[in-house]
Structures are given as C-alpha cells and as structure tokens.
Motif scaffolding. Structure first.
Motif, PDB file in Angstrom:
ATOM      1  N   PRO A  89       0.648  -1.205  -0.322  1.00 46.14           N
ATOM      2  CA  PRO A  89       0.129  -0.064   0.309  1.00 46.14           C
ATOM      3  C   PRO A  89      -0.141   1.527   0.086  1.00 46.14           C
ATOM      4  CG  PRO A  89       0.380  -1.361   2.078  1.00 46.14           C
ATOM      5  CD  PRO A  89       0.510  -2.260   1.041  1.00 46.14           C
ATOM      6  N   PRO A 142      -7.564  -3.796  -2.613  1.00 47.31           N
ATOM      7  CA  PRO A 142      -7.927  -2.266  -3.344  1.00 47.31           C
ATOM      8  C   PRO A 142      -9.832  -2.393  -2.363  1.00 47.31           C
ATOM      9  CG  PRO A 142      -7.255  -2.792  -5.749  1.00 47.31           C
ATOM     10  CD  PRO A 142      -7.053  -3.900  -4.193  1.00 47.31           C
ATOM     11  N   THR A 144       3.865  -0.370  -7.165  1.00 47.83           N
ATOM     12  CA  THR A 144       1.982  -0.180  -6.775  1.00 47.83           C
ATOM     13  C   THR A 144       1.816   0.991  -6.591  1.00 47.83           C
ATOM     14  OG1 THR A 144       1.945  -0.357  -4.335  1.00 47.83           O
ATOM     15  CG2 THR A 144       1.716  -2.415  -5.789  1.00 47.83           C
ATOM     16  N   TRP A 150      -1.273   3.968  -5.932  1.00 50.25           N
ATOM     17  CA  TRP A 150      -2.517   4.128  -5.554  1.00 50.25           C
ATOM     18  C   TRP A 150      -2.975   5.437  -5.634  1.00 50.25           C
ATOM     19  CZ3 TRP A 150      -4.738  -0.061  -3.136  1.00 50.25           C
ATOM     20  CH2 TRP A 150      -3.809  -1.529  -2.483  1.00 50.25           C
ATOM     21  N   SER A 186     -11.677   2.984  -4.060  1.00 56.07           N
ATOM     22  CA  SER A 186      -9.457   3.086  -4.099  1.00 56.07           C
ATOM     23  C   SER A 186      -9.541   2.035  -5.538  1.00 56.07           C
ATOM     24  CB  SER A 186      -9.150   1.213  -3.065  1.00 56.07           C
ATOM     25  OG  SER A 186      -7.723   1.200  -3.383  1.00 56.07           O
ATOM     26  N   LEU A 242      -6.291   0.957  -7.316  1.00 50.92           N
ATOM     27  CA  LEU A 242      -4.335  -0.014  -7.581  1.00 50.92           C
ATOM     28  C   LEU A 242      -4.007   0.005  -9.436  1.00 50.92           C
ATOM     29  CD1 LEU A 242      -2.219  -1.011  -6.077  1.00 50.92           C
ATOM     30  CD2 LEU A 242      -3.231  -3.348  -6.296  1.00 50.92           C
ATOM     31  N   ARG A 274      -0.884  -2.055 -11.316  1.00 46.03           N
ATOM     32  CA  ARG A 274       0.020  -2.656 -11.111  1.00 46.03           C
ATOM     33  C   ARG A 274       0.848  -2.687 -12.657  1.00 46.03           C
ATOM     34  NH1 ARG A 274      -1.222  -7.204  -6.023  1.00 46.03           N
ATOM     35  NH2 ARG A 274       1.026  -7.707  -6.629  1.00 46.03           N
TER      36      ARG A 274
END
Length: 740
Positions: A375, A486, A596, A598, A609, A611, A613
């Motif tokens: 995170p 997420p 990552t 966020w 949320s 995210l 990747r």
C-alpha cells in the motif's frame, strides 16, 4: 433351632423374591421394547413409498442478481447433464466410483449401520446432519428428497434406501447414481464430468487414472479441486486419488503394477473453455459471489443446482461506470501489461457496490481488486488514527528533514527532500516519510508500528501473517509489504467516512431458497458493525485527508467539486525483470522501480480505491507507462478514480463530512513551515550514505507530487509466486519502501 432363627429365614426368602421380580420386569420391558421397535420399523417400512423422481432436479438453476434484485448478473454453471446406460459405462469407471464412495455397495442393504450411528450421535449433540453414507443413500437424497439436513429427512432417507435396495436391482441404482451425482464444474453425471475435466464425454474412453480422479472429485468438488494450486489442497487430492486406486486394486480392477504406475501423480486435466457467462469483467463478480456463498456454508451442489436466488450488493449502474473508467481512463502505452484493480464500498454498511478485477475473467482469473499489494503511503492514515488514539495532536511537530536515523538505519524522504519541522497535518498533506518515521518509531514508543497495525485492522484491513510479521518493522507505516487489496483499502477508508464505524465488507445481500424462504440476509452483519474509532478521531483523520486533496499530493481529486478526502500511495523496489541484474550488482537497482501506485479517495457516500500494477505477476515496473518521473498515485490512479466517481455520485446530494471539534482543529503555536529544499543524491547511492555527502540544492521548490525513495538493501529476492487465481502476491520488500 431357636425361634429367632426360624423367623429370619422367611425374610431372606422375600428379599430374593423381590430382586427376581425386578429383573423379570426389566427383561420384560426390554424385550417389549425390542418387539415394539421391530414392529414400528416393519410398519413404517411397509407404509413407506418410494416417491416419484425429483422433477425439480433438472430445473433448479441458481440465479445471481444485482442489488436491485431484478437485473440478472448471471448464473454459476451450465448445468451439464447427459445420461448414458450402464452398459456404456466400463467396469473401471463403475469400480472407481464404488471404491471411492461405497466399497460394500453390491452386498450392503442400502444403508450403513455405522452411518446411522453417526447420524444418531449428531442428532443427540444437536449438530448438523451429514450426507448419506452409502451410494444408495446418496442417490436417494439426490433423486427423491430435498437437500435439507433434518432428523426426519435423514430417517426417511434410511427407509427409502432400504426399500429401494430390496425392490430395485443394484445395477439400476448404480446407473441412476452415475448419471446424477455432481462432479463440480456444473457437471452432473459421469458423462458430463468426463467432458468437463478431460473433454471426453464418452465414459468408455476414460482411462483408469481419469476415472479415479473423477471419483476423487465427486466426494467434495470444493476441497478436492484438482485445479487448486495450494500445496495443502494438492496433497489432499493426491491422497484421495491414491485411496481410490487402492480400492480398485483390492477389488481386482487394476493390478499392483498398475497401481504403482498410476498412483505417482494425478492425470493432467484437459478442461473445456469456461462458459461465456464468465466472460468479461462480470466474471469476477460471479466468482466473488460464489466464494462468499461457500463461506456462508453452501456447498457446490447447492450453489450450482439448489435453485437459489442470490441478490448481490453490486449496483448495476455503478458497475458499468467502473468498467468504463477502468477500460477508458488509463495510460495508452502498452495496456496489455498494465493492470487496474478497483473497488467501491458504501460507508457504514460494507456493501461492495462495484468491482473491477480485470478485463476478462476467462482470459486471466487473477482478480486485481482482491489480490493484496504494497500500500505504500496509503497506509499512513492508519498511523494518523493510531497517533491520535495515542494522545498525539495534529499540531504536534516532527522531523521533516531527510535522512532520519531509525534503529541504526538512515531513512529518507522522496528525492531526499528537507521539509524542516512539520506538524502531523502538514506531514500527512505532503506525505513526509521522515515525519512519520519520527512519529511512529520515536514518539509512539517501542510498539509504535504495532499500534499502526492495530489501527489498520480496526479500520478493516484483514489480519494476515505478513502484517503480523511487520508489527516491529520501522517501515510498517509506509506499507512496504503486501498488506491490502483495493477492496480492503476501500472498506478501511470507508470506516473514517462513516464516523469511525467499521462494517464487514460483503457481496451478498440475500439468499432465497427454491421454496421462497430467505436463508441469508444482511441482518446477519448488524452485530458485526462496530465503532472502530471514536467519532472525534475519525473526523480528524477526515480533516487531514481533505487537506491532502485541497493542497497536497491528491490535489487532482478536487476536480470532483464536492468534499473529498483521500491519500496517495506509491511503493517502490526492484521489478521482477531487474532482480537478476540487481543481484549481480549487489543491490544497485533497489528502489529504482515503482511496483504499486494507489489512490484511495472517499466522500461521505462512497469510498473507492484504485491500484495500478504491471506485468504478469503484478511485480513489474510501472514507470514506463507514465511520462512522469515515476508512476505517481496522484496522476493516473486519481484520473481513473475521477472517471468513476463523477458519474457514480451524479444525483446524490453534495454532502460534507462532519466537522471536528473546534478545539481539535485550532492551530496551536508551531514552528513556521519552511518551504522544502531538495537534495539530489546519485541514483545508485545506498541509503546508508553518510549525511555529509555533497548535495546540490536547487532554487525551485518541489511540487506536491511525490517520488520514490531508495529502500535499504536486503540480501537477494525470493522467487515471485505465480500461483493460481488467488495466490499472486508480491514478495517481501526491503525495510524502507518508496512511498508518496
């Protein structure tokens, strides 16, 4: 003989007579009970009729709906059934099933005395009744009775099984069983099972190992799933498979040599392509609903063929908005290797109203919305909550200069930036790493990181071994390891939005059985909603995270034009494609890559949320996908978030957050905030570089956009797990991740 002795003898005789009479009564009642029991059994047996075959068996498809209860989301399986006569099912296939389920099938009376005794014990204990012990009992339950687990149904099953065994040829029962038993994958009967697992619908063409594996699966398609990559499940499947083969050896179906050959490993699967009902992003929603039904106690047979009506929490319109945002508002560069995970939760209820796990479930079952990742700085709000609970104030000041020494290690800000002395509000707004190290590791005692973990778990981040192992990691506040998905982050931030009330995140609203009875409702969760944080603390966290949007790293989110709170997060390390090179150069590339990125932002009505990747396992470098110096959380994650939140909140009132107490937000005297000065360090300089390393200070101040810091070096990197649909998670990271 004296008169006394003559009088004593009759007394002894009377005592013996009383004992004999009592024994006689006892024996009489005992034999009367036996006679009564036999008579009762005979009467019930004679009056029990074998009912018509359960017509509903062929029509009980479970249907899944969106939250309105009217719009179909889909169903779990094509209920594939294809009956074949026993003459077309070879002995090896018949024997495999008999060896697995009922080795005395040809000789038993249709019931199992041990099974009856086990059922009686369960009834006495008030426990749930188990399924039929014999093959005949299982067939009776499927074809003639309901799936309810009650004492009356169990005893009715015993009488019907006994009568069926005496009145119907065993071969006929076996034929019916082999054509109706559930093998998983929506397959009922051995023909459908052969087609589902080996693309072979003709039972006569199944090999001995294939037949044995099908017999293994039918015992419980969930716990004996041959596709599950988990080591424990694989061991369990192999053990059951060997048990089936051993039974076939004892029955003379296969030789000792064949057993030795076949038992080494299960045969490879050759599965047919999944039904189109799982195609696209909605396949992930169906899969999540199915898994929650399993957690609620439903078995695969009930889920696929129980005639259930399942109403989910997914909002059909918000789901469309999320899919549009995740497929349209993202970088144009090489999208094939870029992954987005998104989740939106309704604060105060835990309802998961929209999820984006990937573009197509049939192509890739990795759900990027439920897979845990690092995170980064999006973990800092839990440190803010923990600090406030620890008696700290938003106006307490901390070291903002870089580096800071913690446990003998020099840890740094992004670009080694100096911020001077900053209060907690400013540290949160600008995501100042050193200030949070100072707060958690210096000012909150020896158990500071552990307090952060406690706050995160209270908010809704699931407990995990990874998080537990990091209770004493000085970098826990910067989210260095795979703590959350997420879905987890959206629900945890929703706790702050809900004035500190944490609700369990879920995807199932109601489950109604085939008879119209509601078996599951959201009332089951009411007792689990808890006040995780006092309202005043939640409001102060909201206050700080609104500052992040108003003048910090999440300024772009202010385009929503309504009260918004949130936090960016960026975690760096060494991408999987650079790890071999990094090992050769003794850690020269550590911290160079963004793994990552966020943005988790929320309003009082919705917490979402996002995210990002990259790469097959989600462990590749994100930086090539952005024109920024690094793939910052304040850029594309916020853009994608905005593309969803704007239509999702359309028509809802412009609601603000409850204000903190005036005394809490009154600014106490603090040192004057000094504009940041940046110190550039050579790219490959390790974090342990002495503080007197020559620096160059530019005249311009950095923007609010965060960048990555280089983590401290740790020896080597373990291999990245690729795993199955739910196991792709990142490896452990160095002690100091990059975060912003």
């Amino acid at each position: 003989m004296s008169e006394a002795r003559r009088k004593a003898a009759p007394a002894r005789k009377a005592k013996r007579h009383w004992a004999l009479r009592a024994l006689g009564w006892f024996l009489g009642l005992f034999f009367l009970g036996i006679i009564g029991g036999v008579a009762t059994f005979f009467i019930v047996y004679q009056t029990t009729e074998i009912p018509d075959i359960n017509k509903a068996f062929t029509t009980n498809t479970t249907t899944v709906y969106y939250s309105d209860g009217k719009t179909p989301l889909g169903s779990f399986y094509d209920q594939n059934r294809h009956s074949v006569p026993l003459a077309q099912i070879p002995k090896r296939v018949q024997d495999a099933v008999i060896a697995a389920e009922d080795r005395t099938f040809w000789t038993n009376p249709g019931i199992s005395p041990t099974g009856m005794a086990r059922a009686a014990i369960n009834i006495a204990r008030g426990e749930q009744l188990q399924g039929g012990s014999t093959l005949t009992q299982q067939y009776v339950k499927i074809m003639y009775l309901t799936q309810e687990r009650t004492a009356s149904r169990k005893f009715k099953e015993l009488f019907i099984a006994t009568k069926l065994s005496r009145s119907q040829d065993k071969s006929k029962t076996l034929e019916g069983y082999l054509n109706t038993i559930y093998f998983g994958e929506g397959a009922y009967g051995v023909s459908a099972a052969g087609d589902a697992y080996f693309s072979q619908p003709d039972p006569a063409k199944l090999t001995v190992p294939q037949a044995a594996l099908l017999a293994t699966v039918l015992n419980n398609p969930t716990i004996f799933d041959p596709e599950d990559k988990d080591a424990t499940t694989k061991k369990r499947v192999l053990g059951r498979y060997q048990y089936v083969l051993d039974g076939m050896r004892q029955m003379g179906t296969i030789t000792d040599a064949q057993y030795a050959q076949y038992s080494k490993a299960v045969p490879p699967l050759k599965k047919k392509q999944k039904s189109d009902r799982f195609k696209g992003p909605n396949g992930f929603l169906l899969d999540m609903a199915r898994k929650e039904l399993l957690r609620l106690g439903y078995d695969q047979d009930e889920i696929s063929g129980g005639g259930l009506k399942v109403v989910t929490t997914f909002d059909v319109n918000k789901q469309k908005d999320m899919v549009a945002a995740a497929t349209e508002k993202l970088p144009k560069k090489n999208r094939q290797n870029l992954h987005i995970g998104m989740a939106a939760v309704k604060p105060g209820t835990g309802e998961l109203v929209a999820v984006y796990g990937g573009p197509d479930y049939l192509t890739n079952q990795l759900n990027w919305a439920t897979l845990r990742g690092r995170p980064g700085s999006s973990f800092k709000p839990f440190a803010v909550a923990a600090a406030l609970q620890d008696g700290k104030s938003m106006w307490d000041t901390f070291q903002g200069d870089s580096p800071i020494e913690i446990q003998g290690k020099k840890l740094r800000n992004e670009l080694n930036t100096d911020y001077g002395t900053v209060n907690l509000l400013k540290a949160t707004e600008q995501s100042v790493n050193t200030a949070f190290y100072d707060l958690v590791d210096n000012q909150m005692g020896d158990d500071g990181p552990s307090k952060v973990v406690d706050a995160a778990e209270a908010a809704g981040i699931p407990a995990s071994k990874t998080l537990e192992d990091d209770r004493h990691n000085p970098s826990t506040v910067l989210g260095p390891d795979a703590y959350a998905s997420p879905v987890d982050m959206a629900n945890a931030y929703a706790t702050f939005a809900a004035d500190g009330k944490a609700a369990p995140v879920h995807t199932i609203k109601t489950v109604t059985n085939a008879d119209g009875k509601v078996e599951v409702s959201e009332k089951r969760l009411e007792k689990q909603i808890k006040q995780a944080f006092p309202p005043d603390i939640a409001r102060m966290v909201n206050f700080a995270l609104q500052n992040v949007v108003e003048k910090g790293t999440g300024e772009r989110a202010g385009q929503l034009d309504r009260p918004v709170a949130g936090k960016t997060g960026t975690a760096g390390g060494v991408a999987i494609e650079h790890r071999a090179e990094n090992a050769k150069c003794d850690g020269c590339k550590e911290g160079d890559d963004t793994l990552t990125s966020w943005w988790t932002g929320y309003t009082p009505q919705l917490s979402t949320s996002v995210l990002y990747r990259a790469g097959k396992s989600g462990e590749s470098d994100l930086d090539p996908f952005s024109s920024d110096p690094a793939f910052f959380g304040g850029n594309w994650p916020v853009r994608t978030w905005l593309a969803f939140m704007e239509p999702a909140l359309e028509g809802l009132p412009d609601e603000g957050f409850p204000e903190p107490d005036d005394d809490d937000i009154k600014d106490s005297p603090t040192p004057t905030y000094t504009p940041p000065q940046t110190t550039n360090t050579p790219t490959n300089t390790p974090t342990s570089t002495p503080s007197n390393t020559p620096t160059n200070t530019p005249t311009n101040t950095p923007s609010s956009t965060p960048t990555k810091t280089k983590p401290t070096k740790t020896p080597g990197w373990p291999p990245i797990p690729t795993g199955g649909p739910t196991t792709a998670e990142p490896t452990r990271t160095p002690n100091q991740p990059a975060a912003g």
